[in-house]
Scaffold this motif. Structure first.
Motif, mmCIF file in Angstrom:
data_model
loop_
_atom_site.group_PDB
_atom_site.id
_atom_site.type_symbol
_atom_site.label_atom_id
_atom_site.label_comp_id
_atom_site.label_asym_id
_atom_site.label_seq_id
_atom_site.Cartn_x
_atom_site.Cartn_y
_atom_site.Cartn_z
ATOM 1 N N UNK A 104 28.040 -71.075 -64.095
ATOM 2 C CA UNK A 104 28.754 -72.471 -63.758
ATOM 3 C C UNK A 104 30.082 -72.428 -63.595
ATOM 4 N N UNK A 105 30.495 -71.543 -63.502
ATOM 5 C CA UNK A 105 32.068 -71.259 -63.301
ATOM 6 C C UNK A 105 32.500 -71.243 -61.783
ATOM 7 N N UNK A 164 33.051 -68.591 -60.187
ATOM 8 C CA UNK A 164 33.768 -67.595 -59.997
ATOM 9 C C UNK A 164 33.018 -66.329 -59.831
ATOM 10 N N UNK A 210 27.207 -66.855 -67.836
ATOM 11 C CA UNK A 210 28.432 -67.513 -67.743
ATOM 12 C C UNK A 210 28.739 -68.014 -66.260
#
Lengths: 228, 228
Positions: free
Chosen positions: B94-95, B97, B91
């Motif tokens: 791509x974020x 964060x 996850x």
DNA sequence: CGAATCTTTGAAAGACGTCAACATTGGTGG
DNA sequence: CCACCAATGTTGACGTCTTTCAAAGATTCG
């Protein structure tokens, strides 16, 4: 109140630059515009429903939409409130499943539609769009981990504070305009409990209540309550 | 107990065909293998931690890993239990964060690592991988909407039933092997409450307790309780 | 203006969490 | 191999947060 069938092109869409398509070049924008159709939805109208199979994605030009899942007793759990510029229903383009959530407008809205095939073609061709979608899916996944944790560990009061802060961002400078029931279904509590807590917040000068609408007076107190 | 530093190649990985990379051709598999490194993790060891920035993705060759988010009071909320063949931590590729969750092994595990850059290059080149990732993100997003709804609307007893059914799939033919605290942190309740409910389930012949391990006797009763 | 819907209040019961004490287990070193 | 200790699991008592049910009060909209 907005007029029916307001025609919007992607070129003059006010929400375009905050949208998933913001990176499109001129030619791509007009192609996108060519593939979309635009409809007016009245307040309370369904956009899609849990259990159905998707035919495309919806791009919110103007208005607000509640995204919710329905529990076994038929009670709505609001997961998210979408507003101008948001793309909704794209999750199901990739999963092959039917919708796991429903979408209903909270106010009169203009919403564009892009057919599944067209959308997937755009995804294949356009790496920026692909990256934006991947990023959005990832961000949402992170937010939902947080929401699960909140639901499991925090008191209703804390969750209300948290929810009001989310809604403050959604409604920007406007006052929050949701029914008590919708608000309760977002916080994850009974309507009566929600009302009692709103009164408490009002007495503590954290919010001001204008009948249905809610104005946030003291964001710091909310942040402290929500524990952020 | 597994030996240290068991060397695994993607070519002979038992979990390969259920993995995100299952669609790879021979040449691609050996390239993938070339880019991965493989490590042994002891039970209870951290793989990554909430707040840190990711350097790559982890592919679980053998073992089990809890994925959890930490609430304000420091309490863990388990979101998911990953097992052999699962890819974790993608996850955050791509974020942009930092991690929003932490990952810790629940048993001795063999885990492979693929650096962010290599993984993203694979994504660019390989449409099947891209589609698998999009699909996985989408499926997880749907599951989390369901989990949020459960947390908000169901009693602890119902959630325990639901959780046991999830764990039944994760542990397949094995008995569920989690500490009471971890189980409570997955259900979203206090350890003491969990223990009382386990006893109730045991008395009703729904489960059988072998000290720490739990055997499911009556899946139908659980399904009825979980309301599925 | 009135019906329908939404909101508010009160009272009572129940679910769940917390605290404190006690029991069991599993791993470790002697 | 056994005894011991720390960690983990269990039980009881108690308080409180939250839901539920019922009824009354507002508000909105035709």
């Amino acid at each position: 109140m907005k007029e029916h069938h307001k025609h919007v092109t992607c070129e003059n869409c006010m929400s375009f630059k905050e949208s998933m398509f913001s990176s499109f070049q001129n030619g791509q924008i007009s192609e996108l515009n060519h593939h979309k159709s635009c409809s007016f939805y009245k307040k309370g109208q369904a956009i899609f429903a849990q259990g159905n199979y998707p035919r495309g994605v919806f791009c919110l030009n103007e208005g607000k939409v509640k995204i919710f899942s329905i529990g076994e007793e038929g009670k709505e759990q609001i997961i998210q409130i979408a507003s101008s510029g948001d793309l909704i229903g794209f999750r199901t383009m990739f999963s092959g499943e039917p919708y796991k959530v429903s979408a209903v407008t909270l106010e009169d809205s203009n919403i564009c539609f892009i057919a599944k095939e067209d959308f997937l073609n755009l995804m294949d061709v356009n790496q920026n769009l692909r990256n934006n979608i991947l990023k959005e899916l990832s961000l949402e996944l992170g937010e939902r981990a947080k929401m699960i944790t909140n639901m499991a560990q925090k008191s209703v009061k804390d969750r209300l504070a948290f929810t009001l802060l989310i809604l403050d961002k959604v409604y920007k400078q406007e006052q929050i305009n949701l029914s008590r029931e919708d608000l309760a279904n977002f916080v994850g509590t009974a309507t009566e409990t929600l009302i009692r807590l709103l009164k408490e917040f009002k007495d503590k000068q954290v919010i001001k209540i204008h009948t249905r609408k809610i104005e946030i007076l003291d964001k710091k107190k909310l942040l402290a309550l929500a524990g952020i």
